[in-house]
Design a protein around this motif. Structure first.
Motif, PDB file in Angstrom:
ATOM      1  N   GLU A  28      57.565-100.571 -51.139  1.00 45.37           N
ATOM      2  CA  GLU A  28      56.144-100.245 -51.287  1.00 45.37           C
ATOM      3  C   GLU A  28      55.917 -98.754 -51.105  1.00 45.37           C
ATOM      4  O   GLU A  28      55.149 -98.125 -51.853  1.00 45.37           O
ATOM      5  CB  GLU A  28      55.312-101.042 -50.288  1.00 45.37           C
ATOM      6  CG  GLU A  28      55.225-102.514 -50.608  1.00 45.37           C
ATOM      7  CD  GLU A  28      54.495-103.297 -49.528  1.00 45.37           C
ATOM      8  OE1 GLU A  28      53.827-102.690 -48.655  1.00 45.37           O
ATOM      9  OE2 GLU A  28      54.599-104.535 -49.550  1.00 45.37           O
ATOM     10  N   ASP A  71      57.199 -96.976 -54.207  1.00 48.67           N
ATOM     11  CA  ASP A  71      56.287 -97.164 -55.341  1.00 48.67           C
ATOM     12  C   ASP A  71      55.026 -96.306 -55.193  1.00 48.67           C
ATOM     13  O   ASP A  71      54.542 -95.717 -56.167  1.00 48.67           O
ATOM     14  CB  ASP A  71      55.923 -98.638 -55.493  1.00 48.67           C
ATOM     15  CG  ASP A  71      57.112 -99.485 -55.910  1.00 48.67           C
ATOM     16  OD1 ASP A  71      58.123 -98.908 -56.393  1.00 48.67           O
ATOM     17  OD2 ASP A  71      57.040-100.726 -55.756  1.00 48.67           O
ATOM     18  N   SER A  72      54.496 -96.217 -53.966  1.00 52.67           N
ATOM     19  CA  SER A  72      53.283 -95.408 -53.767  1.00 52.67           C
ATOM     20  C   SER A  72      53.593 -93.917 -53.927  1.00 52.67           C
ATOM     21  O   SER A  72      52.761 -93.164 -54.426  1.00 52.67           O
ATOM     22  CB  SER A  72      52.652 -95.699 -52.413  1.00 52.67           C
ATOM     23  OG  SER A  72      53.484 -95.259 -51.373  1.00 52.67           O
ATOM     24  N   GLN A  98      53.660 -92.927 -57.615  1.00 52.89           N
ATOM     25  CA  GLN A  98      52.381 -92.865 -58.291  1.00 52.89           C
ATOM     26  C   GLN A  98      51.710 -91.496 -58.091  1.00 52.89           C
ATOM     27  O   GLN A  98      50.783 -91.147 -58.787  1.00 52.89           O
ATOM     28  CB  GLN A  98      51.453 -93.960 -57.768  1.00 52.89           C
ATOM     29  CG  GLN A  98      51.898 -95.343 -58.176  1.00 52.89           C
ATOM     30  CD  GLN A  98      51.017 -96.426 -57.578  1.00 52.89           C
ATOM     31  OE1 GLN A  98      50.097 -96.149 -56.809  1.00 52.89           O
ATOM     32  NE2 GLN A  98      51.319 -97.661 -57.917  1.00 52.89           N
ATOM     33  N   ARG A 113      47.017 -89.477 -54.043  1.00 55.18           N
ATOM     34  CA  ARG A 113      45.726 -90.081 -54.344  1.00 55.18           C
ATOM     35  C   ARG A 113      44.629 -89.090 -53.917  1.00 55.18           C
ATOM     36  O   ARG A 113      44.737 -88.436 -52.884  1.00 55.18           O
ATOM     37  CB  ARG A 113      45.545 -91.386 -53.578  1.00 55.18           C
ATOM     38  CG  ARG A 113      46.474 -92.460 -54.041  1.00 55.18           C
ATOM     39  CD  ARG A 113      46.145 -93.733 -53.325  1.00 55.18           C
ATOM     40  NE  ARG A 113      47.119 -94.746 -53.696  1.00 55.18           N
ATOM     41  CZ  ARG A 113      47.261 -95.891 -53.083  1.00 55.18           C
ATOM     42  NH1 ARG A 113      46.510 -96.159 -52.046  1.00 55.18           N
ATOM     43  NH2 ARG A 113      48.142 -96.763 -53.475  1.00 55.18           N
TER      44      ARG A 113
END
Length: 144
Positions: free
Chosen positions: A131, A134-135, A138, A141
């Motif tokens: 996890e 994967d974050s 990306q 944010r």
């Protein structure tokens, strides 16, 4: 390592014990098949071909020599092809039975090999690391 302990280790290995068990069972199976052939299969076959006992089928190559009183001086020399035929039938039955056992074992092994093993579920730590990976992939944010 002494000779005695080395022999004991050799004899106690699983494959040697398995082989010994196989030999004993094979010998017993051979006796069962011989009894089947001699006592059950061959008498009806002999009856069908004219009441022949296959143990009596032989070719006399040289007759027995008898003394004046009727005692045997030398035995007759014979080719016992009836007993040989029974032995061949014993062999064919045993070979067929072994073939069927090996065929069944191969079928079970193929079936076992064809069943895919269920994949192991990853631990919680591995799932958490995935996890996080994967974050991170990306990108950042935007903050609110």
């Amino acid at each position: 390592m002494s000779f005695g302990s080395e022999f004991r280790e050799f004899a106690m290995r699983g494959n040697v014990v398995d082989l010994a068990i196989g030999v004993v069972i094979g010998a017993a199976f051979g006796k069962v098949v011989s009894s089947l052939v001699n006592g059950i299969i061959m008498p009806p076959i002999g009856l069908l071909i004219g009441g022949v006992n296959f143990d009596d089928l032989k070719l006399t190559m040289k007759d027995a020599v008898l003394a004046a009183d009727g005692s045997v001086v030398t035995e007759a020399v014979t080719l016992n092809y009836g007993a040989f035929g029974q032995t061949i039938l014993d062999f064919l039955i045993i070979a067929f039975a072994i073939f069927m056992v090996i065929k069944a074992m191969n079928r079970m092994k193929r079936k076992q090999d064809a069943d895919p093993a269920e994949p192991a579920h990853p631990s919680e730590e591995v799932q958490l690391l995935r996890e996080i990976r994967d974050s991170l992939m990306q990108g950042p944010r935007p903050r609110a």
